[in-house]
Design an enzyme around this catalytic site. Structure first.
Site, PDB file in Angstrom:
ATOM      1  N   ASN A 154       0.873  -1.177   0.000  1.00 12.85           N
ATOM      2  CA  ASN A 154       0.000   0.000   0.000  1.00 12.85           C
ATOM      3  C   ASN A 154       0.908   1.224   0.000  1.00 12.85           C
ATOM      4  OD1 ASN A 154      -1.814   2.037   0.468  1.00 12.85           O
ATOM      5  ND2 ASN A 154      -2.219   1.476   2.601  1.00 12.85           N
TER       6      ASN A 154
ATOM      7  N   LYS B 166       0.132   4.236  -0.272  1.00 16.35           N
ATOM      8  CA  LYS B 166      -0.522   5.424   0.323  1.00 16.35           C
ATOM      9  C   LYS B 166      -0.311   6.629  -0.594  1.00 16.35           C
ATOM     10  CE  LYS B 166       0.297   3.355   4.806  1.00 16.35           C
ATOM     11  NZ  LYS B 166       0.082   3.453   6.223  1.00 16.35           N
TER      12      LYS B 166
ATOM     13  N   HIS C 190      -9.460   0.894   4.535  1.00 19.59           N
ATOM     14  CA  HIS C 190      -8.205   1.064   5.270  1.00 19.59           C
ATOM     15  C   HIS C 190      -8.456   1.952   6.491  1.00 19.59           C
ATOM     16  CE1 HIS C 190      -4.128   2.310   6.247  1.00 19.59           C
ATOM     17  NE2 HIS C 190      -3.731   1.208   5.626  1.00 19.59           N
TER      18      HIS C 190
ATOM     19  N   GLU D  60      -6.887   4.320   7.717  1.00 19.08           N
ATOM     20  CA  GLU D  60      -6.710   5.770   7.483  1.00 19.08           C
ATOM     21  C   GLU D  60      -7.954   6.366   6.834  1.00 19.08           C
ATOM     22  OE1 GLU D  60      -2.933   5.435   5.498  1.00 19.08           O
ATOM     23  OE2 GLU D  60      -2.041   4.777   7.391  1.00 19.08           O
TER      24      GLU D  60
ATOM     25  N   GLU E 279      -5.581  -5.407  10.309  1.00 19.93           N
ATOM     26  CA  GLU E 279      -4.602  -4.356  10.578  1.00 19.93           C
ATOM     27  C   GLU E 279      -4.933  -3.664  11.898  1.00 19.93           C
ATOM     28  OE1 GLU E 279      -2.494  -3.072   6.782  1.00 19.93           O
ATOM     29  OE2 GLU E 279      -4.257  -1.814   6.939  1.00 19.93           O
TER      30      GLU E 279
ATOM     31  N   GLY F 103       2.085   1.958  10.768  1.00 13.55           N
ATOM     32  CA  GLY F 103       2.986   3.101  10.638  1.00 13.55           C
ATOM     33  C   GLY F 103       3.632   3.517  11.946  1.00 13.55           C
TER      34      GLY F 103
ATOM     35  N   SER G 290       3.168  -2.442  10.389  1.00 12.61           N
ATOM     36  CA  SER G 290       4.620  -2.463  10.590  1.00 12.61           C
ATOM     37  C   SER G 290       5.233  -3.835  10.297  1.00 12.61           C
ATOM     38  CB  SER G 290       4.983  -1.984  11.998  1.00 12.61           C
ATOM     39  OG  SER G 290       4.505  -0.659  12.196  1.00 12.61           O
TER      40      SER G 290
END
Ligand code: PEP
Length: 256
Positions: free
Chosen positions: A10, A12, A98, A100, A170, A176, A216
């Site tokens: 991904n 991003k 996702h 985010e 996730e 991150g 991560s």
């Protein structure tokens, strides 16, 4: 049940078209045909780089995905993009839900469900992300959150369509942050997720469903995570932005 490992990058909001094409070219040079037979590899650039990346990967087994899709085919949805638009530039996969998107852009289980239905109807292969916040884990709510995300996100989906779907677990606190879930924590969640899908769609669908870990994941921890019985690969952010780390991670995942 043996499930083919799937590793997706991904990217991003990173990489201009030329930079994306350069990374894709490095990946196709460094990932052998044998590796690509053993592992499905997907890269998900930002919308503006999909076309250049798909062109750089033409004829390779590496697949291209997008990072979001709207549920409508066309219309007055400023800033959104449809499944057909994504397909027209070479996307075969799409990340949906996702964290985010959920955290910063108001994505809900209901919008995930609408996007998932549109992706499946158009023949895109969805990678549907679920996962708990740090506070939810601390409060012992992890399984309740995962269950709610699964039941809301997958409402009304046909069992037959599930063959096209990949799920990414996730934990939000691991994305991150450099904090990776331990294999035991991740496997616990993956086992629970598979059981939820078994309850909804039956054991054969759940046994065949590929569930990636994301948060991560890097070359140093990929092997022990993918060695867990219910972890079938990874959704990779930071470590997917350089060929060296992404290729190494894929090799480690396959060495499980
Ligand atoms: C992600 O964006 O899905 C992700 C897992 O990011 P990172 O690997 O950087 O934690």
């Amino acid at each position: 049940m043996s499930r083919k490992v799937i590793v997706a990058g991904n990217w991003k909001m990173n990489k201009l078209p030329g930079e994306g094409a350069a990374l894709a070219t490095e990946l196709r040079q460094q990932l052998s045909a044998e590796i690509l037979k053993e592992a499905e590899v997907v890269v998900c650039p930002p919308f503006t780089a999909i076309s250049a990346v798909a062109e750089a990967l033409r004829g390779s087994a590496i697949k291209v995905g997008a990072q979001n899709v709207h549920w409508a085919a066309s219309g007055a949805f400023t800033g959104e993009i449809s499944a057909e638009m994504l397909k027209s530039v070479g996307a075969e996969y799409v990340i949906i839900g996702h964290s985010e998107r959920r955290q910063y852009f108001g994505e809900t289980d209901a919008t995930v469900n609408s996007r998932l239905k549109a992706a499946l109807a158009a023949g895109l292969r969805p990678i549907v992300c679920i996962g708990e916040l740090e506070a939810e884990r601390k409060n012992g709510e992890t399984n309740a959150v995962l269950s709610r995300q699964i039941r809301g996100g997958f409402a009304g989906i046909d069992a037959a369509a599930m063959a096209q779907v990949v799920v990414a677990y996730e934990p939000v606190w691991a994305i991150g942050t450099g904090l990776t879930a331990t294999p035991a924590i991740a496997e616990d969640a993956h086992r629970f997720i598979r059981a939820e899908f078994a309850a909804l769609f039956g054991a054969p669908v759940a046994d065949a469903l590929r569930i990636q870990y994301g948060g991560s994941m890097k070359p140093e921890n990929a092997r022990e995570l993918v060695a867990c019985p219910d972890i079938d690969g990874g959704l990779i952010g930071g470590a997917a932005l350089k060929a060296e780390s992404f290729v190494k991670l894929i090799h480690e995942a396959l060495a499980r």
